[in-house]
Write a protein that holds these residues in place. Structure first.
Motif, PDB file in Angstrom:
ATOM      1  N   VAL A 188       0.741  -2.016   0.591  1.00 46.17           N
ATOM      2  CA  VAL A 188      -0.423  -1.141   0.834  1.00 46.17           C
ATOM      3  C   VAL A 188      -1.012  -1.393   2.226  1.00 46.17           C
ATOM      4  N   PRO A 189      -1.434  -2.649   2.565  1.00 47.04           N
ATOM      5  CA  PRO A 189      -1.946  -2.857   3.933  1.00 47.04           C
ATOM      6  C   PRO A 189      -0.877  -2.616   4.994  1.00 47.04           C
ATOM      7  N   TRP A 190       0.383  -2.978   4.681  1.00 43.67           N
ATOM      8  CA  TRP A 190       1.479  -2.772   5.639  1.00 43.67           C
ATOM      9  C   TRP A 190       1.582  -1.281   6.012  1.00 43.67           C
ATOM     10  N   CYS A 191       1.586  -0.428   4.983  1.00 40.03           N
ATOM     11  CA  CYS A 191       1.707   1.009   5.239  1.00 40.03           C
ATOM     12  C   CYS A 191       0.461   1.543   5.931  1.00 40.03           C
ATOM     13  N   PHE A 192      -0.705   1.012   5.545  1.00 42.64           N
ATOM     14  CA  PHE A 192      -1.964   1.470   6.163  1.00 42.64           C
ATOM     15  C   PHE A 192      -1.948   1.156   7.659  1.00 42.64           C
ATOM     16  N   ILE A 193      -1.556  -0.074   8.016  1.00 46.77           N
ATOM     17  CA  ILE A 193      -1.540  -0.482   9.427  1.00 46.77           C
ATOM     18  C   ILE A 193      -0.515   0.347  10.208  1.00 46.77           C
ATOM     19  N   LEU A 194       0.680   0.504   9.625  1.00 44.66           N
ATOM     20  CA  LEU A 194       1.747   1.258  10.301  1.00 44.66           C
ATOM     21  C   LEU A 194       1.323   2.708  10.528  1.00 44.66           C
ATOM     22  N   ARG A 195       0.704   3.288   9.506  1.00 42.90           N
ATOM     23  CA  ARG A 195       0.247   4.682   9.613  1.00 42.90           C
ATOM     24  C   ARG A 195      -0.840   4.799  10.679  1.00 42.90           C
ATOM     25  N   SER A 196      -1.769   3.818  10.688  1.00 47.44           N
ATOM     26  CA  SER A 196      -2.860   3.850  11.678  1.00 47.44           C
ATOM     27  C   SER A 196      -2.291   3.781  13.088  1.00 47.44           C
ATOM     28  N   ILE A 197      -1.272   2.933  13.285  1.00 45.41           N
ATOM     29  CA  ILE A 197      -0.666   2.823  14.621  1.00 45.41           C
ATOM     30  C   ILE A 197      -0.041   4.169  15.021  1.00 45.41           C
TER      31      ILE A 197
END
Lengths: 323, 72
Positions: free
Chosen positions: A298-307
């Protein structure tokens, strides 16, 4: 176990405990497999098992919302609609099961010789359960909620994935896949230890995960192609490498990396707590680690998406373009 | 060389597993994929992993030469 020499220590045997452990652990595993297999074939409505024959009944995702759909020709789509999943025959499934069993047996023999029956069984059952639970949780989460660990980028999320072919099942993961995880994890970590004898556990676990991920970069596009469709991915991931969602490759790496750590800590735990308590704690921590790896997405995808959003990307990336 | 490997075959099982997985799971399967130009050539992507596997297998063989047979 010395941290830089994974291949050298043979664990002494506690025959009485090893016998009890093998009886309980293998017995439980067989019972779960038999029950899951029964559910999969005879009560498919319980876990909403998608039909291999009529793809128009698929939900979360529907056939139109799978990664492979966008890469199929009209003729291929028509063929799948009329004939269902290709290669879903008893000889093919039987071959997969026997091949997985044979290769797993080779690795188990090797592990038993080098580490003893207790450590070898902990690796086999541990990796089997670790990955089987992880995959099944991910599959069922997507199937029942229509969601994934991420928010889509320019397209909606329609679930996660599922396996189409298997003889025996562990929850919703084919036994051949769980055994595959065992022999891949064992071989990759062993090979990493051999290739880099003087490196730390962290290095060996990381290299082991990378070897497996490197092989998967070819295996996944091949086995998910319209000609094989051994598993099916839902659309929605914002990065697809060779048509496969990035979460798959992150998962491959993390599962082998984390499991290598847990297993190599086992001899230390035995010294500290005794074999029985070390075994209990190993399996408890394994389940805990499963939850951590799942939640990590969940945080991994959130960070990647934000980037990606910050970089001005407004639609999922396909690497390479057009694949 | 071959008799040495055969005598100590158990030491090579992890490598054999990986080669079998690569050959049957990926290579043979990729030959069944039609309409996807480049799917077989995509196998080149596995060269780093295969190189490491081969290095480890050669190291194991060299160790056997130094230490003698392990299955006797």
């Amino acid at each position: 176990m010395k941290e830089n020499s994974p291949a050298t220590v043979f664990m002494s045997s506690d025959k009485e405990f090893d016998k009890k452990f093998a009886f309980v652990a293998y017995g439980l595993l067989i019972l779960i497999i038999l029950f899951s297999t029964y559910l999969h074939y005879y009560q498919p409505q319980v876990l909403n098992v998608p039909s291999n024959v009529d793809v128009s009944t698929w939900k979360n995702p529907s056939f139109e919302h799978t990664c492979i759909y966008g890469r199929m020709t009209e003729a291929e789509k028509a063929k799948i609609r009329s004939e269902g999943i290709p290669g879903n025959t008893i000889p093919e499934i039987l071959f997969m099961e026997i091949f997985a069993l044979f290769v797993a047996w080779l690795c188990f023999s090797h592990a038993r010789k080098h580490y003893g029956i207790w450590m070898a069984s902990c690796f086999l059952i541990g990796s089997f359960v670790f990955t089987g639970l992880q995959e099944s949780a991910w599959i069922l989460f997507g199937r029942f909620t229509g969601r994934s660990a991420m928010q889509g980028l320019g397209e909606a999320v329609y679930g996660t994935y599922w396996f189409t072919k298997g003889g025996l099942w562990f929850i919703e993961t084919p036994v051949s896949v769980c055994l595959g995880w065992f022999y891949l994890a064992y071989s990759c970590v062993w090979i990493a230890g051999k290739a880099f004898t003087k490196k730390s556990l962290l290095w060996r676990a990381a290299v082991g995960g990378l070897i497996a991920m490197g092989l998967d970069l070819w295996t996944d596009p091949v086995v998910t192609s319209p000609e094989l469709m051994s598993w099916v991915w839902a659309t929605g991931d914002f990065i697809r490498v060779l048509g496969i969602p990035q979460t798959n490759f992150v998962g491959w790496f993390l599962l082998i990396f984390c499991f290598a750590f847990l297993w190599e800590w086992l001899p230390g735990w035995e010294e500290k707590w005794g074999r029985a308590k070390a075994t209990n704690n190993f399996f408890l921590i394994l389940v805990g680690m499963d939850i951590v790896v799942l939640v990590f997405q969940v945080p991994w995808c959130f960070i990647l998406r934000s980037i990606l959003v910050l970089a001005g990307v407004d639609h999922g990336l396909l690497i390479p373009q057009g694949w | 060389m071959l008799s040495k490997i055969w005598k100590n075959r158990l030491e090579f099982y992890p490598f054999l597993c990986m080669y079998l997985f690569w050959f049957l799971g990926s290579f043979v399967s990729s030959l069944r994929v039609e309409n996807r130009p480049g799917i077989v050539a995509l196998g080149l992507i596995t060269i780093p992993s295969l190189t490491l596997i081969t290095i480890a297998a050669v190291k194991t063989y060299k160790e056997l030469l130094l230490t003698g047979d392990t299955n006797e």
